[in-house]
Motif scaffolding. Structure first.
Motif, mmCIF file in Angstrom:
data_model
loop_
_atom_site.group_PDB
_atom_site.id
_atom_site.type_symbol
_atom_site.label_atom_id
_atom_site.label_comp_id
_atom_site.label_asym_id
_atom_site.label_seq_id
_atom_site.Cartn_x
_atom_site.Cartn_y
_atom_site.Cartn_z
ATOM 1 N N ARG A 238 1.054 -1.486 0.088
ATOM 2 C CA ARG A 238 0.109 0.331 -0.085
ATOM 3 C C ARG A 238 0.816 1.495 -0.053
ATOM 4 N NH1 ARG A 238 -5.450 -0.095 1.432
ATOM 5 N NH2 ARG A 238 -4.864 1.812 2.678
ATOM 6 N N THR A 239 1.933 1.285 0.844
ATOM 7 C CA THR A 239 3.059 2.390 0.799
ATOM 8 C C THR A 239 3.794 2.271 -0.316
ATOM 9 O OG1 THR A 239 2.536 1.649 2.961
ATOM 10 C CG2 THR A 239 3.984 3.245 2.516
ATOM 11 N N LEU A 240 4.280 3.614 -0.958
ATOM 12 C CA LEU A 240 5.157 4.099 -1.305
ATOM 13 C C LEU A 240 5.945 4.980 -0.502
ATOM 14 C CD1 LEU A 240 5.704 4.566 -4.715
ATOM 15 C CD2 LEU A 240 4.837 7.368 -4.695
ATOM 16 N N HIS A 241 7.186 4.459 -1.739
ATOM 17 C CA HIS A 241 8.573 4.978 -1.160
ATOM 18 C C HIS A 241 9.712 5.587 -2.120
ATOM 19 C CE1 HIS A 241 7.676 2.259 2.728
ATOM 20 N NE2 HIS A 241 7.850 1.697 1.754
ATOM 21 N N ARG A 242 10.623 6.547 -1.711
ATOM 22 C CA ARG A 242 12.085 6.597 -2.747
ATOM 23 C C ARG A 242 12.295 5.332 -2.238
ATOM 24 N NH1 ARG A 242 12.004 11.993 -3.080
ATOM 25 N NH2 ARG A 242 11.454 13.740 -1.623
ATOM 26 N N ARG B 201 -5.097 3.919 -8.061
ATOM 27 C CA ARG B 201 -5.363 3.815 -6.039
ATOM 28 C C ARG B 201 -6.025 5.027 -5.743
ATOM 29 N NH1 ARG B 201 -3.019 -0.995 -3.521
ATOM 30 N NH2 ARG B 201 -4.157 -0.804 -2.243
ATOM 31 N N THR B 202 -6.683 5.650 -6.483
ATOM 32 C CA THR B 202 -6.673 6.704 -6.493
ATOM 33 C C THR B 202 -8.246 7.665 -6.569
ATOM 34 O OG1 THR B 202 -5.090 7.659 -6.397
ATOM 35 C CG2 THR B 202 -6.976 9.777 -6.654
ATOM 36 N N ARG C 260 -13.496 10.203 -6.444
ATOM 37 C CA ARG C 260 -13.371 11.740 -5.643
ATOM 38 C C ARG C 260 -12.407 11.838 -4.850
ATOM 39 N NH1 ARG C 260 -19.266 10.360 -3.007
ATOM 40 N NH2 ARG C 260 -20.243 10.420 -5.022
ATOM 41 N N GLY C 261 -10.946 11.330 -5.249
ATOM 42 C CA GLY C 261 -10.321 11.792 -4.800
ATOM 43 C C GLY C 261 -9.213 10.637 -3.368
ATOM 44 N N GLY C 262 -10.298 10.148 -3.071
ATOM 45 C CA GLY C 262 -9.710 8.996 -2.622
ATOM 46 C C GLY C 262 -8.531 8.604 -2.138
ATOM 47 N N ALA C 263 -7.704 8.409 -1.444
ATOM 48 C CA ALA C 263 -6.918 7.140 -1.196
ATOM 49 C C ALA C 263 -6.939 6.427 -0.840
ATOM 50 C CB ALA C 263 -5.066 8.222 -1.122
ATOM 51 N N GLN C 264 -6.406 5.279 -1.836
ATOM 52 C CA GLN C 264 -5.981 3.841 -1.170
ATOM 53 C C GLN C 264 -4.854 3.262 -1.352
ATOM 54 O OE1 GLN C 264 -8.760 2.037 -3.993
ATOM 55 N NE2 GLN C 264 -10.323 2.072 -2.116
#
Ligand SMILES: [Zn+2]
Ligand SMILES: [Zn+2]
Length: 218
Positions: free
Chosen positions: A133-137, A194-195, A198-202
């Motif tokens: 679920r998580t984005l990293h550098r 994953r958006t 209505r702009g909800g972020a998953q």
């Protein structure tokens, strides 16, 4: 997880004190499922036992029986302590259906891991890494942890890794990665899927490395 303990071994008139053994190591694919599979024992003590046989102080049969008994005791103790299925019992020495069935999936994860780890070495092309679920550098310590270790000094055991995967669904970072490397383009695409409308972020942005949201170039 491997660990070591000590046992006293009585052999004829000789008592070997504090013989060290290791457990949950050395799963030789050639002797899978045999008595003592996964157990290692101190070589100087083994030499001493063989010497006693050579000197006629005990028979070879006695030595075999003694080591088998020791191995079985260790296995049963372990089973009672951990409440696990006896190690090796659910995986026959040959033609294990579970291991066979998982082989393809296992090989695919190994190959995917190889590719992701190569990409991890090229942060210019792959500036982002994502978990579930998580984005990293790519430079993030969490990304590095997730990509896992491919330290060549770490002796891998493909057969044992396959077995843990097939029987226990265990993914170890020694052979499997938990990260997918992304180009800026990939990352923008992933964020888009994953958006919500209505702009909800998953998805989550890592709070340690705080990646900027990449913009699709098209
Ligand atoms: Zn198996
Ligand atoms: Zn991060």
């Amino acid at each position: 997880m491997s660990y070591s303990e000590r046992i006293n071994i009585t052999f004829g008139e000789t008592r070997l004190e504090g013989v060290e053994y290791f457990w949950e190591v050395m799963y030789s694919p050639l002797r899978r499922g045999k008595v003592g599979w996964g157990m290692a024992i101190e070589v100087p003590a083994v030499l001493e036992m063989i010497r006693l046989v050579a000197e006629g102080k005990a028979s070879a049969g006695q030595l075999v029986e003694l080591l088998e008994r020791a191995a079985e005791k260790v296995r049963v103790d372990h089973e009672e302590r951990e409440g696990e299925t006896p190690w090796g019992a659910d995986c026959p020495s040959e033609g294990c259906i579970l291991c066979e069935g998982a082989k393809e999936e296992f090989a695919a994860i190994v190959e995917q891991t190889r590719v992701e780890r190569l990409r991890f070495q090229d942060p210019t092309t792959y500036p982002y890494a994502r978990g579930k679920r998580t984005l990293h550098r790519t430079a993030c310590s969490e990304a590095e942890r997730g990509i896992g270790s491919d330290d060549p000094r770490w002796a891998r055991d493909d057969v044992q890794d396959l077995r843990s995967f097939a029987h226990e669904r265990e993914l170890s970072s020694s052979w499997a990665t938990f990260m997918t490397m992304l180009t800026a383009e990939d990352a923008a695409g992933w964020i888009a899927t994953r958006t919500g409308p209505r702009g909800g972020a998953q998805y989550k942005l890592c709070k340690i490395c705080r990646p900027s949201i990449p913009q699709a170039s098209t």
